[in-house]
Design a protein around this motif. Structure first.
Motif, PDB file in Angstrom:
ATOM      1  N   ARG A  82       0.821  -1.201   0.000  1.00 37.90           N
ATOM      2  CA  ARG A  82       0.000   0.000   0.000  1.00 37.90           C
ATOM      3  C   ARG A  82       0.860   1.258   0.000  1.00 37.90           C
ATOM      4  O   ARG A  82       0.543   2.245  -0.668  1.00 37.90           O
ATOM      5  CB  ARG A  82      -0.932  -0.010   1.211  1.00 37.90           C
TER       6      ARG A  82
ATOM      7  N   GLN B  97       2.340   1.666  -3.540  1.00 34.57           N
ATOM      8  CA  GLN B  97       1.298   2.101  -4.472  1.00 34.57           C
ATOM      9  C   GLN B  97       0.977   3.578  -4.307  1.00 34.57           C
ATOM     10  O   GLN B  97       0.894   4.322  -5.287  1.00 34.57           O
ATOM     11  CB  GLN B  97       0.032   1.269  -4.265  1.00 34.57           C
ATOM     12  N   GLN B  98       0.808   4.017  -3.043  1.00 31.17           N
ATOM     13  CA  GLN B  98       0.446   5.412  -2.821  1.00 31.17           C
ATOM     14  C   GLN B  98       1.591   6.346  -3.166  1.00 31.17           C
ATOM     15  O   GLN B  98       1.369   7.456  -3.671  1.00 31.17           O
ATOM     16  CB  GLN B  98       0.004   5.628  -1.369  1.00 31.17           C
ATOM     17  N   LYS B  99       2.814   5.921  -2.914  1.00 28.28           N
ATOM     18  CA  LYS B  99       3.967   6.740  -3.309  1.00 28.28           C
ATOM     19  C   LYS B  99       3.958   6.973  -4.812  1.00 28.28           C
ATOM     20  O   LYS B  99       4.169   8.099  -5.291  1.00 28.28           O
ATOM     21  CB  LYS B  99       5.269   6.047  -2.892  1.00 28.28           C
TER      22      LYS B  99
ATOM     23  N   LEU C 196       1.391   6.697  -6.908  1.00 26.62           N
ATOM     24  CA  LEU C 196       0.230   7.513  -7.271  1.00 26.62           C
ATOM     25  C   LEU C 196       0.472   8.989  -6.956  1.00 26.62           C
ATOM     26  O   LEU C 196       0.084   9.876  -7.720  1.00 26.62           O
ATOM     27  CB  LEU C 196      -1.017   7.019  -6.541  1.00 26.62           C
ATOM     28  N   ASN C 197       1.137   9.261  -5.830  1.00 27.53           N
ATOM     29  CA  ASN C 197       1.456  10.644  -5.492  1.00 27.53           C
ATOM     30  C   ASN C 197       2.494  11.216  -6.455  1.00 27.53           C
ATOM     31  O   ASN C 197       2.461  12.412  -6.773  1.00 27.53           O
ATOM     32  CB  ASN C 197       1.948  10.737  -4.047  1.00 27.53           C
TER      33      ASN C 197
ATOM     34  N   ARG D 133       0.659   5.521 -13.062  1.00 27.62           N
ATOM     35  CA  ARG D 133      -0.555   4.903 -12.500  1.00 27.62           C
ATOM     36  C   ARG D 133      -0.670   3.436 -12.928  1.00 27.62           C
ATOM     37  O   ARG D 133      -1.148   2.593 -12.161  1.00 27.62           O
ATOM     38  CB  ARG D 133      -1.788   5.708 -12.904  1.00 27.62           C
TER      39      ARG D 133
ATOM     40  N   VAL E 183       5.590   7.977   1.102  1.00 28.90           N
ATOM     41  CA  VAL E 183       4.374   8.519   0.470  1.00 28.90           C
ATOM     42  C   VAL E 183       4.417  10.043   0.394  1.00 28.90           C
ATOM     43  O   VAL E 183       3.666  10.652  -0.377  1.00 28.90           O
ATOM     44  CB  VAL E 183       3.101   8.072   1.222  1.00 28.90           C
TER      45      VAL E 183
ATOM     46  N   CYS F 270      -2.938  17.937   1.693  1.00 26.35           N
ATOM     47  CA  CYS F 270      -3.146  16.659   1.024  1.00 26.35           C
ATOM     48  C   CYS F 270      -4.501  16.120   1.481  1.00 26.35           C
ATOM     49  O   CYS F 270      -5.210  16.779   2.247  1.00 26.35           O
ATOM     50  CB  CYS F 270      -2.018  15.678   1.347  1.00 26.35           C
TER      51      CYS F 270
ATOM     52  N   LEU G 139      -3.453   6.547   4.273  1.00 27.07           N
ATOM     53  CA  LEU G 139      -2.316   7.180   3.600  1.00 27.07           C
ATOM     54  C   LEU G 139      -2.773   8.402   2.818  1.00 27.07           C
ATOM     55  O   LEU G 139      -3.870   8.414   2.259  1.00 27.07           O
ATOM     56  CB  LEU G 139      -1.639   6.176   2.658  1.00 27.07           C
TER      57      LEU G 139
ATOM     58  N   GLU H 289      -3.100  11.425  -0.043  1.00 31.43           N
ATOM     59  CA  GLU H 289      -3.046  11.623  -1.484  1.00 31.43           C
ATOM     60  C   GLU H 289      -2.588  13.055  -1.768  1.00 31.43           C
ATOM     61  O   GLU H 289      -3.107  14.005  -1.181  1.00 31.43           O
ATOM     62  CB  GLU H 289      -4.421  11.420  -2.113  1.00 31.43           C
TER      63      GLU H 289
END
Length: 301
Positions: free
Chosen positions: A108, A111-113, A115-116, A133, A219, A255, A289, A291
């Protein structure tokens, strides 16, 4: 918990505590701030002084104190030793975490890193965010296929072609400074929540007392990248006092978590609290987390 103001001490000031307030005293002036308003203190002057009572009061109030090296990069931090009744149960839960749980949490985070990072490219008007993405969607448990490293190489080529992350450039120095500021805020939040920073999920070095902080800093890295590449430092010169102050404002960059607006500083607190809930419940999905949603820095009157 800590407040909203970050204090940067760049002169020969003496820091003392009186009546619940922090006093900065110089020969020519004095500044007084309520400690409850302070999020972090960064001492940049090697000729300043600070009393033991200040160290104690800042720790008790959950305020991080950072000191810098000769290049003005944060090199040390005083963290609160939280008087938290959950510490024994949290320590036991952290020690007993299963590998599948750790791998899902790391998945997770990665993934969020990514996406950011894609959002950072979008805000800066750069191309390639859809590619990132796609990479984020392919991250597996524990990042077993090393999507993070692949995404990072792709990201920096899109962010600034020709840029070398590990260099002596002003851009690299600015990134290092910003990452260090965020790392201290995350470590402070984890310690205040009663968590042991050494027990990470992705970072597990036996020589690193901040493994867990380094996990969650990931992240926030695109948040720092956004501020640095949106307003780059002057090339081939040391970071100025004004520019370092600009980088400190990363803690007030807004954020989003589950549709609610946070600053980087308050998001770090929410991460710590949500991770505590996640490990106690053994449910990695309880981790919240942030965004990256734009370049808005919160202003306070």
């Amino acid at each position: 918990m800590a407040g909203w103001r970050t204090l940067v001490v760049t002169s020969e000031a003496r820091l003392v505590v009186r009546n619940g307030s922090l006093h900065l005293e110089r020969d020519d002036r004095q500044l007084t701030l309520p400690i409850e308003d302070i999020d972090a203190v960064i001492v940049e002057s090697p000729r300043g002084s600070i009393t033991i009572s200040v160290l104690s009061e800042l720790a008790q109030r959950g305020v991080a104190l950072l000191v810098v090296d000769g290049k003005h990069t944060p090199c040390g931090v005083l963290l609160p030793y939280a008087q938290n009744p959950r510490i024994p149960s949290l320590l036991k839960a952290q020690i007993e975490l299963t590998e599948p749980f750790k791998k899902r949490v790391w998945q997770r985070i990665v993934q969020q890193k990514i996406l950011n990072a894609a959002a950072c490219l979008d805000v800066l008007g750069k191309q390639g965010s859809e590619k990132l993405r796609e990479i984020a969607a392919s991250v597996r448990s524990g990042d077993s296929t090393a999507r993070e490293a692949y995404a990072a190489r792709t990201y920096f080529k899109l962010l600034e072609p020709g840029f070398r992350r590990r260099s002596d450039s002003a851009l690299s120095s600015a990134l290092d400074y910003g990452y260090a500021i965020v790392r201290a805020a995350v470590a402070r939040s984890l310690a205040s929540a009663g968590l042991q920073c050494a027990l990470g999920v992705g970072h597990r070095s036996s020589a690193n007392p901040f493994n867990l902080a380094d996990d969650f800093v990931e992240v926030f890295r695109p948040c720092v990248d956004l501020m640095v590449f949106e307003q780059p430092p002057e090339a081939d010169t040391p970071l100025s006092t004004d520019y370092r102050s600009y980088l400190v404002s990363i803690l007030r960059l807004e954020c989003s978590i589950h549709g609610s607006t946070y600053t980087v500083s308050t998001a770090a607190q929410e991460i710590a609290e949500s991770y505590a809930r996640a490990i106690l419940s053994r449910d990695y999905r309880a981790l919240a987390l942030p965004e990256l949603v734009g370049d808005q820095v919160r202003r306070y009157e």
